[in-house]
Design a protein around this motif. Structure first.
Motif, PDB file in Angstrom:
ATOM      1  N   ASP A  79       5.247 -10.425  -5.316  1.00 48.55           N
ATOM      2  CA  ASP A  79       5.308  -9.064  -4.783  1.00 48.55           C
ATOM      3  C   ASP A  79       4.076  -8.259  -5.201  1.00 48.55           C
ATOM      4  N   SER A  80       2.998  -8.953  -5.547  1.00 44.88           N
ATOM      5  CA  SER A  80       1.758  -8.302  -5.972  1.00 44.88           C
ATOM      6  C   SER A  80       0.700  -8.397  -4.875  1.00 44.88           C
ATOM      7  N   PHE A  81      -0.236  -7.452  -4.918  1.00 47.56           N
ATOM      8  CA  PHE A  81      -1.261  -7.356  -3.893  1.00 47.56           C
ATOM      9  C   PHE A  81      -2.633  -7.251  -4.534  1.00 47.56           C
ATOM     10  N   ARG A  82      -3.644  -7.681  -3.779  1.00 42.03           N
ATOM     11  CA  ARG A  82      -5.032  -7.644  -4.231  1.00 42.03           C
ATOM     12  C   ARG A  82      -5.923  -7.401  -3.014  1.00 42.03           C
ATOM     13  N   LEU A  83      -7.128  -6.906  -3.241  1.00 40.15           N
ATOM     14  CA  LEU A  83      -8.074  -6.666  -2.146  1.00 40.15           C
ATOM     15  C   LEU A  83      -8.637  -7.971  -1.600  1.00 40.15           C
ATOM     16  N   THR A  84      -8.906  -7.985  -0.314  1.00 32.60           N
ATOM     17  CA  THR A  84      -9.633  -9.083   0.321  1.00 32.60           C
ATOM     18  C   THR A  84     -11.123  -8.767   0.232  1.00 32.60           C
ATOM     19  N   PRO A  85     -11.991  -9.674   0.658  1.00 35.81           N
ATOM     20  CA  PRO A  85     -13.423  -9.351   0.651  1.00 35.81           C
ATOM     21  C   PRO A  85     -13.781  -8.117   1.485  1.00 35.81           C
ATOM     22  N   VAL A  86     -13.154  -7.939   2.647  1.00 38.03           N
ATOM     23  CA  VAL A  86     -13.458  -6.747   3.447  1.00 38.03           C
ATOM     24  C   VAL A  86     -12.949  -5.487   2.743  1.00 38.03           C
ATOM     25  N   GLY A  87     -11.780  -5.564   2.123  1.00 40.98           N
ATOM     26  CA  GLY A  87     -11.269  -4.427   1.365  1.00 40.98           C
ATOM     27  C   GLY A  87     -12.153  -4.088   0.184  1.00 40.98           C
ATOM     28  N   ARG A  88     -12.615  -5.123  -0.501  1.00 41.73           N
ATOM     29  CA  ARG A  88     -13.523  -4.922  -1.636  1.00 41.73           C
ATOM     30  C   ARG A  88     -14.821  -4.254  -1.183  1.00 41.73           C
ATOM     31  N   GLN A  89     -15.337  -4.683  -0.043  1.00 41.20           N
ATOM     32  CA  GLN A  89     -16.584  -4.115   0.475  1.00 41.20           C
ATOM     33  C   GLN A  89     -16.419  -2.626   0.788  1.00 41.20           C
ATOM     34  N   ILE A  90     -15.313  -2.260   1.386  1.00 38.46           N
ATOM     35  CA  ILE A  90     -15.087  -0.851   1.723  1.00 38.46           C
ATOM     36  C   ILE A  90     -14.893  -0.012   0.467  1.00 38.46           C
ATOM     37  N   VAL A  91     -14.105  -0.512  -0.476  1.00 38.92           N
ATOM     38  CA  VAL A  91     -13.876   0.233  -1.722  1.00 38.92           C
ATOM     39  C   VAL A  91     -15.179   0.387  -2.499  1.00 38.92           C
ATOM     40  N   GLU A  92     -16.018  -0.632  -2.502  1.00 40.62           N
ATOM     41  CA  GLU A  92     -17.306  -0.533  -3.191  1.00 40.62           C
ATOM     42  C   GLU A  92     -18.231   0.472  -2.513  1.00 40.62           C
ATOM     43  N   GLN A  93     -18.143   0.598  -1.198  1.00 39.61           N
ATOM     44  CA  GLN A  93     -18.938   1.618  -0.496  1.00 39.61           C
ATOM     45  C   GLN A  93     -18.536   3.014  -0.944  1.00 39.61           C
ATOM     46  N   PHE A  94     -17.241   3.191  -1.205  1.00 39.59           N
ATOM     47  CA  PHE A  94     -16.754   4.501  -1.622  1.00 39.59           C
ATOM     48  C   PHE A  94     -17.066   4.798  -3.083  1.00 39.59           C
TER      49      PHE A  94
END
Length: 134
Positions: free
Chosen positions: A93-108
């Motif tokens: 029931d745990s979640f983690r960022l995907t590469p696209v999610g990581r890329q967007i969060v790093e942009q922010f």
């Protein structure tokens, strides 16, 4: 087992529409940026996101039921921002960022998170309602 040299890893390139859809889904979600920043470094369990715990952790804007939080997280999985964590016995029931999610969060990291507009919310709702892949 071979070791991975993280400095030589290739970064994925995504289409502009993919990144825009993913960013829109993130800013329209009921979650705060703190949740996604935490997911950059570790997995986050659903129990840490729901009810008053989610508000106390700074992960949600308001208290969310387990069903509402799970539906929002599943939408982010379908958009490609998140993935479910897997252990030796199956899906957790745990979640983690995907590469696209990581890329967007790093942009922010270099700019502040934008707030969603009414057109963002409408467009995201239509895509989510019909589950369109674009």
């Amino acid at each position: 087992m071979p070791r991975i040299d993280s400095q030589n890893q290739k970064t994925f390139t995504y289409s502009r529409s993919t990144l825009e859809r993913a960013e829109r889904a993130l800013v329209c979600s009921p979650f705060n940026p703190c949740l996604f920043e935490t997911m950059r470094s570790r997995r986050v369990a659903l129990s840490e996101i729901t009810a008053s715990t989610g508000v106390q952790n700074g992960y949600t804007k308001h208290s969310l039921s387990e069903l509402v939080a799970d539906n929002a997280l599943v939408w982010l999985i379908q958009v490609g921002v998140l993935r479910r964590e897997v252990d030796g016995q199956g899906i957790t029931d745990s979640f983690r960022l995907t590469p696209v999610g990581r890329q967007i969060v790093e942009q922010f990291q270099t700019k502040s998170w934008r707030t969603s507009t009414w057109s963002d919310n409408l467009y995201n709702a239509v895509l989510r309602w019909f589950r369109l892949p674009f």
